[in-house]
Design a protein around this motif. Structure first.
Motif, PDB file in Angstrom:
ATOM      1  N   ASN A   1      -8.490 -12.077  21.201  1.00 31.02           N
ATOM      2  CA  ASN A   1      -7.144 -12.252  21.730  1.00 31.02           C
ATOM      3  C   ASN A   1      -7.194 -12.010  23.242  1.00 31.02           C
ATOM      4  OD1 ASN A   1      -7.240  -9.382  22.031  1.00 31.02           O
ATOM      5  ND2 ASN A   1      -6.433  -9.147  19.956  1.00 31.02           N
ATOM      6  N   ALA A   2      -6.045 -12.008  23.889  1.00 32.77           N
ATOM      7  CA  ALA A   2      -5.989 -11.815  25.345  1.00 32.77           C
ATOM      8  C   ALA A   2      -6.545 -10.452  25.744  1.00 32.77           C
ATOM      9  CB  ALA A   2      -4.554 -11.973  25.846  1.00 32.77           C
ATOM     10  N   HIS A   3      -6.218  -9.421  24.973  1.00 31.65           N
ATOM     11  CA  HIS A   3      -6.713  -8.081  25.300  1.00 31.65           C
ATOM     12  C   HIS A   3      -8.237  -8.027  25.213  1.00 31.65           C
ATOM     13  CE1 HIS A   3      -6.823  -3.787  25.781  1.00 31.65           C
ATOM     14  NE2 HIS A   3      -7.549  -3.704  24.673  1.00 31.65           N
ATOM     15  N   ASP A   4      -8.801  -8.644  24.196  1.00 40.75           N
ATOM     16  CA  ASP A   4     -10.257  -8.680  24.049  1.00 40.75           C
ATOM     17  C   ASP A   4     -10.894  -9.419  25.231  1.00 40.75           C
ATOM     18  OD1 ASP A   4     -12.747  -8.252  22.629  1.00 40.75           O
ATOM     19  OD2 ASP A   4     -12.661 -10.353  21.997  1.00 40.75           O
ATOM     20  N   LEU A   5     -10.312 -10.520  25.639  1.00 38.54           N
ATOM     21  CA  LEU A   5     -10.809 -11.265  26.798  1.00 38.54           C
ATOM     22  C   LEU A   5     -10.766 -10.394  28.044  1.00 38.54           C
ATOM     23  CD1 LEU A   5     -11.710 -13.832  28.320  1.00 38.54           C
ATOM     24  CD2 LEU A   5      -9.272 -14.477  28.438  1.00 38.54           C
ATOM     25  N   ARG A   6      -9.649  -9.733  28.286  1.00 33.86           N
ATOM     26  CA  ARG A   6      -9.495  -8.883  29.465  1.00 33.86           C
ATOM     27  C   ARG A   6     -10.484  -7.720  29.426  1.00 33.86           C
ATOM     28  NH1 ARG A   6      -5.065  -9.160  32.472  1.00 33.86           N
ATOM     29  NH2 ARG A   6      -4.635  -6.926  32.491  1.00 33.86           N
ATOM     30  N   THR A   7     -10.691  -7.160  28.243  1.00 31.01           N
ATOM     31  CA  THR A   7     -11.648  -6.054  28.107  1.00 31.01           C
ATOM     32  C   THR A   7     -13.058  -6.524  28.423  1.00 31.01           C
ATOM     33  OG1 THR A   7     -10.260  -4.926  26.475  1.00 31.01           O
ATOM     34  CG2 THR A   7     -12.599  -4.353  26.499  1.00 31.01           C
ATOM     35  N   LYS A   8     -13.430  -7.685  27.925  1.00 33.59           N
ATOM     36  CA  LYS A   8     -14.769  -8.209  28.188  1.00 33.59           C
ATOM     37  C   LYS A   8     -14.966  -8.498  29.689  1.00 33.59           C
ATOM     38  CE  LYS A   8     -15.812 -10.324  23.650  1.00 33.59           C
ATOM     39  NZ  LYS A   8     -15.780  -9.067  22.988  1.00 33.59           N
ATOM     40  N   ILE A   9     -13.944  -8.977  30.351  1.00 30.78           N
ATOM     41  CA  ILE A   9     -14.028  -9.198  31.799  1.00 30.78           C
ATOM     42  C   ILE A   9     -14.171  -7.855  32.514  1.00 30.78           C
ATOM     43  CG2 ILE A   9     -12.799 -10.030  33.855  1.00 30.78           C
ATOM     44  CD1 ILE A   9     -11.495 -12.160  31.956  1.00 30.78           C
TER      45      ILE A   9
END
Length: 189
Positions: free
Chosen positions: A49-57
């Motif tokens: 999800n968006a949070h997972d994407l932001r965390t990976k970045i």
């Protein structure tokens, strides 16, 4: 079906680049899908999800920053180490504003403990050993340095120093001298 060539690594790298272009807060799965000319659903094989994407970045940014800092610190001690470490933070924030913002993302405790953020703290503590600080004073000093680095680069990025003299680089150098002096003369309880 997963689109050929779409990988988690490619998505995170593109997300980091996008963060530098449009700002970390603007990076969404929808924006990233547009960049790859795919449907948003195609991304969910690689990010939850968006949070997972932001965390990976954020994790990528912390790793990049830690790698740069480690390289800059090699063979340095005392004031030289302090200045090198500080310079890495400032340069990274200027070169990669979106990634630098990502590195500030609050991570859950488990993710934070497994991230390169731990290396950042270890490097700061290694620098502080040259100033003979230990225990709570070392922790206070780590917080002071983090506050200074982040505060200065955030104000500079927002143009906070654009309307007065001396120029920001001169203040940066002078304030690093002040920090070095403060750390040498740290008040003892």
């Amino acid at each position: 079906m997963v689109r050929a060539g779409l990988t988690t690594e490619r998505l995170v790298r593109a997300g980091a680049e996008l963060a530098d272009e449009i700002g970390f807060d603007q990076v969404t799965p929808s924006e990233l899908a547009r960049r790859f000319d795919v449907k948003v659903a195609s991304l969910y094989s690689h990010v939850k999800n968006a949070h997972d994407l932001r965390t990976k970045i954020a994790l990528r940014a912390l790793e990049e920053l830690a790698d740069r800092a480690a390289a800059a610190l090699a063979g340095r001690a005392g004031r030289d180490a302090l200045v090198a470490f500080a310079g890495v933070y400032r340069d990274y924030a200027r070169e990669h504003p979106g990634r630098y913002a990502a590195a500030q993302l609050r991570l859950d405790p488990e993710t934070a403990a497994a991230s390169a953020g731990v290396r950042h703290a270890q490097m700061m503590r290694a620098i502080l050993r040259g100033y003979d600080l230990a225990g709570p004073d070392e922790t206070h000093a780590v917080r002071l340095l983090g506050s200074f680095f982040h505060g200065f680069v955030a104000l500079e990025a927002q143009g906070g120093f654009d309307h007065s003299s001396p120029a920001a680089p001169e203040s940066w150098a002078r304030l690093l001298d002040v920090l070095d002096s403060l750390l040498h003369d740290w008040p003892r309880p």
